[in-house]
Design an enzyme around this catalytic site. Structure first.
Site, PDB file in Angstrom:
ATOM      1  N   HIS A   1     -20.027  -5.604 -87.985  1.00 54.45           N
ATOM      2  CA  HIS A   1     -19.842  -7.020 -88.323  1.00 54.45           C
ATOM      3  C   HIS A   1     -18.507  -7.580 -87.850  1.00 54.45           C
ATOM      4  CE1 HIS A   1     -23.301  -6.181 -90.610  1.00 54.45           C
ATOM      5  NE2 HIS A   1     -22.723  -5.791 -91.716  1.00 54.45           N
TER       6      HIS A   1
ATOM      7  N   ASP B   1     -28.041  -6.757 -86.559  1.00 50.38           N
ATOM      8  CA  ASP B   1     -26.800  -6.952 -87.293  1.00 50.38           C
ATOM      9  C   ASP B   1     -26.981  -8.304 -87.948  1.00 50.38           C
ATOM     10  OD1 ASP B   1     -24.301  -7.595 -88.202  1.00 50.38           O
ATOM     11  OD2 ASP B   1     -23.250  -6.727 -86.492  1.00 50.38           O
ATOM     12  N   HIS B   2     -27.347  -8.277 -89.248  1.00 45.78           N
ATOM     13  CA  HIS B   2     -27.829  -9.534 -89.840  1.00 45.78           C
ATOM     14  C   HIS B   2     -26.771 -10.623 -89.850  1.00 45.78           C
ATOM     15  CE1 HIS B   2     -26.083  -7.449 -93.309  1.00 45.78           C
ATOM     16  NE2 HIS B   2     -25.769  -8.654 -93.712  1.00 45.78           N
TER      17      HIS B   2
END
Lengths: 509, 323
Positions: free
Chosen positions: A263, A200-201
């Site tokens: 996110h 999950d960048h």
């Protein structure tokens, strides 16, 4: 490992020395995707340029293309030249290029996987990658099963004592709880939990890590970080673009599954969690998990959620198409491009404090932020007209772009008798940080190679997130078509009404 | 840019506020004050390096150029914000009597509370910590490799006067080498019997590397001379064979280790802005550098004592440079 003496050249006080990944290689599935060429390949080069990759690091591409090693090297070269963050240096490229290999083939092709195995074994011989390999699945999740099955069948997941095999996957981690479990079962069947890295960048971003620093390294914020002082929290991720060419992926998925599930719920967890006993992966995960377990939905989902689809119109001075007119989107699509939900966190710290999460495409501007909005002062010893323009104090963590922090508080307007108005104070380590600070992918890929998991969500967190989202998705499924909203603005009117019912308004980010 | 002639610290401070306001953004997001003590000739290059580093560390940068110390004192300054800088700058030129009291100009210009770093791009004082300007900072950055006088001994002098907060860019230049050597021993947890460092004849970095290896490994470390550039080879001898990093031309190195194929590895010589940015990342004491400096200074002291007692010419010629 044996009881080897500690490395005499290492000293915990020597914090200049970066941790360089041990000998290893990366196998990339799905080499032509946007993500591979724009993020993964440039990040690998940037890591090499910063001296963080081991000598002999190897990159193997696997795809259904009729390519030789040089052709793939050319693709990587072009991707690096165009998208790398750091300057292009011939010697760094030379170091990388020597370890680039390509294996052509289909996911069902046994011959190709046999060749992949030989390639990896050769690399262990020629380049000294020592049997350590990470498999990066930059491919649609429906193929995970095939690829992972093939890896297992061809002995690519077997490792010798002292070496490792890891698998890296990107979101989406399923589209509901059942599919997430299924996906996890597929991976868990072949790789042990500690070897699965979900990217999950957002969690690799400096600002997100800074949330932890801000909360737990300061004395200033912690005493007010609770329901006694906090009125509510708004977490926003807005994009100014439409779905572009991603109809195939986006239609049927929608904003909530695409963004809120991963996110925004991760951001919520970091903002709301208790202090972990340490910053070790397990301690962090325990705290995040506790918060996600305490999230409850309001009883009336019709009054506490909102969704919409962007209509045709003007956004930022451009004439744009509506979602239903985008190529590849069905005219009857009920996929939402805007989603807002109200969540409650049932803990002593947050009792009665709503968390409003919203995300959407074609909104006013591209921004991600967390706004902690405080209660109004219980008593204002000023005349009633003095504080008309004073709202709530707020602390805003700007995640992107323009990373930093904003504090909103009341101040006297100069020259008036006593007129108090909101002002903002800005901290922008950010503005400059964007250039010099490592891209999220660099950090995350390095962490995969080091086997350092704190920034990766575990499957427990993924499943808890789906448990939160599934009832909302079910509710929406029975509600017909989403409301159309004007592009370039801040979303559908139902979202504003949703907050108005609680006597609040959305912040204009 | 605001040009100030015959001014004072108060004049410069007022100009900084004015420049900030006229740039349209009265906010201060600066994280440190960087004082650069430099000659007129080197000033531009040093300010350029600071400009590049300011993108990672938004700072108030005060360039201090000390001119001829004779005659009546005079302070001129140029103040600016923006223009490619993240932060703000003042270039302060002093001449006459005031040169001996430069700290009286600089002290009022330090950002409140924020840390202060002092950097001498070329010739540093022999004891930076007791230098009046150096005493203002908690980080004092010298560069023995850029010294123009006493070149062979510049590093030893800095090590001998080491104080908490001192650091030298010759040490910063070693980070990549040290990281690679440490990583090599991570991969091969072998006992090192002896080691050698090959570099240009005068190379402060090589001297520090020798001292560091001696300090950490407790084995003899040989220092050999080559044509450079910089450090060209480091060898760690172990029972199973040599671990060798050879960089004959300054860029691409070859990494050799027992039982493994030779591998190319990029080991570029980093430019000053990059080194400066690394220095500004950590402002607390660098304990490993402290230990290394102590060892290097100790070795120098022993050698000087030997020289004094034996008085032999030959020792003098080879000692301290190539060993």
């Amino acid at each position: 490992m044996t009881d080897a003496a500690p490395n005499p050249l290492r000293d915990p006080r020597d914090r200049r020395l970066p941790r360089i990944a041990g000998p290893c290689g990366l196998v990339l599935f799905g080499v032509t995707g946007d993500l591979s060429t724009k993020k993964v390949m440039p990040a690998i080069y940037d890591l090499a340029n910063r001296g963080l990759l081991p000598p002999g690091f190897s990159l193997v591409g696997f795809a259904r293309r009729d390519w030789a090693n040089q052709d793939f090297a050319q693709i990587v070269h072009d991707a690096v030249k165009r998208h790398a963050r750091t300057e292009f240096r011939e010697e760094v490229w030379k170091q990388l290029a020597e370890g680039i290999r390509f294996v052509p083939g289909d996911f069902a092709d046994d011959v190709a996987f046999a060749k992949l195995r030989r390639t990896i074994e050769e690399l262990d011989q020629e380049r000294g990658t020592a049997g350590n390999h990470a498999f990066y699945l930059s491919i649609p999740p429906k193929f995970f099963g095939d690829v992972v099955g093939q890896l297992k069948e061809h002995g690519l997941t077997e490792r010798d004592e002292g070496s490792w095999r890891r698998v890296v996957v990107e979101k989406p981690f399923g589209h509901d709880l059942a599919s997430a479990r299924e996906l996890n079962a597929v991976l868990a069947d072949v790789f042990p939990t500690g070897s699965v890295f979900r990217i999950d960048h957002y969690l690799g971003k400096e600002t997100v890590q800074n949330i932890l620093a801000m909360r737990f390294a300061n004395e200033l914020f912690e005493p007010i970080w609770n329901a006694n002082y906090v009125d509510h929290v708004q977490i926003t991720m807005a994009e100014d673009i439409g779905i572009g060419g991603r109809a195939g992926y986006y239609d049927g998925i929608g904003a909530a599954r695409d963004v809120i599930q991963n996110h925004l719920l991760q951001l919520l967890a970091l903002v709301a969690m208790e202090e972990p006993t340490s910053f070790a992966a397990d301690s962090l995960r325990i705290e995040k998990q506790k918060v996600l377990e305490s999230v409850v939905l309001p009883r009336r989902l019709d009054l506490s959620t909102a969704r919409g689809q962007y209509a045709a119109g003007w956004a930022g001075g451009e004439k744009v198409r509506g979602f239903l007119e985008e190529d590849g989107v069905k005219k009857s699509s009920t996929t939402e491009t805007y989603a807002a939900v109200k969540l409650l966190v049932d803990t002593r710290r947050w009792a009665g404090v709503p968390f409003y999460l919203r995300t959407g495409k074609r909104l006013g501007r591209r921004v991600t932020e967390v706004a902690v909005v405080f209660k109004r002062a219980p008593h204002l010893p000023f005349g009633p007209t003095a504080t008309e323009e004073l709202t709530h104090n707020a602390l805003v963590i700007r995640v992107q772009p323009d990373e930093g922090m904003t504090l909103r508080f009341g101040s006297k307007v100069p020259g008036t008798q006593m007129e108090i108005r909101d002002v903002t104070m800005d901290f922008a380590y950010g503005g400059s940080f964007t250039e010099a600070s490592p891209e999220a992918y660099e950090r995350l890929i390095l962490d995969v190679l080091l086997g350092d998991p704190p920034l990766f969500p575990r499957h427990e967190e993924v499943e808890l997130s789906w448990k939160i989202l599934d009832p909302i998705m079910e509710h929406w499924a029975g509600q017909g078509r989403p409301e159309q909203y004007e592009p370039g603005m801040w979303g559908p009117s139902t979202a504003d009404e949703m907050l108005a019912r609680d006597g609040r308004t959305w912040r204009r980010p | 840019m605001i040009e100030l002639l015959d001014t004072t610290a108060a004049g410069i401070a007022a100009a900084l506020v004015k420049a900030r306001t006229s740039a349209g953004s009265p906010v201060m997001g600066m994280v440190l004050t960087l004082v650069i003590v430099v000659d007129e000739d080197e000033a531009e290059a040093a300010m350029d390096a600071a400009k590049a580093a300011s993108h990672e560390h938004p700072a108030r940068v005060l360039g201090v150029i000390l001119g001829d110390g004779r005659g009546t004192g005079r302070v001129d300054a140029q103040v600016a914000t923006g223009q490619g800088w993240s932060g703000e700058t003042a270039m302060i030129r002093m001449r006459g009597e005031v040169c001996r009291h430069a700290e009286s100009v600089v002290l009022p210009l330090l950002l409140p509370d924020a840390p202060v770093a002092v950097w001498w791009p070329c010739d540093p004082p022999d004891d930076p910590a007791t230098d009046p300007l150096g005493a203002l900072g908690q980080r004092r950055i010298t560069d023995a490799a850029a010294a123009t006088r006493a070149r062979t001994k510049a590093m030893e002098i800095q090590c001998a006067s080491y104080a908490r907060g001192n650091t030298d860019l010759a040490w910063t230049r070693l980070t990549r080498w040290r990281a690679l050597l440490a990583a090599a021993l991570d991969q091969h947890p072998l006992k090192v019997r002896r080691a050698s460092v090959e570099a240009e004849r005068i190379s402060p970095s090589a001297d520090l590397l020798v001292a560091w290896l001696q300090d950490r490994l407790k084995v003899p470390v040989e220092r050999r001379s080559s044509e450079g550039p910089g450090i060209t080879e480091v060898v760690l001898e172990t029972g199973e064979g040599d671990i060798r990093i050879a960089r004959p031309s300054g860029g691409l190195a070859t990494f050799t280790s027992p039982g493994q194929p030779d591998r190319p590895v990029a080991l570029p010589r980093r430019a000053i802005p990059e080194l400066l940015a690394e220095e500004l990342r950590r402002l607390d004491e660098d304990e490993v550098y402290a230990a290394t400096a102590r060892r290097l200074a100790g070795r120098g002291a022993t050698k000087r004592a030997q020289r004094r007692s034996t008085g032999r010419r030959t020792t003098r010629r080879t000692g301290g440079k190539t060993s």
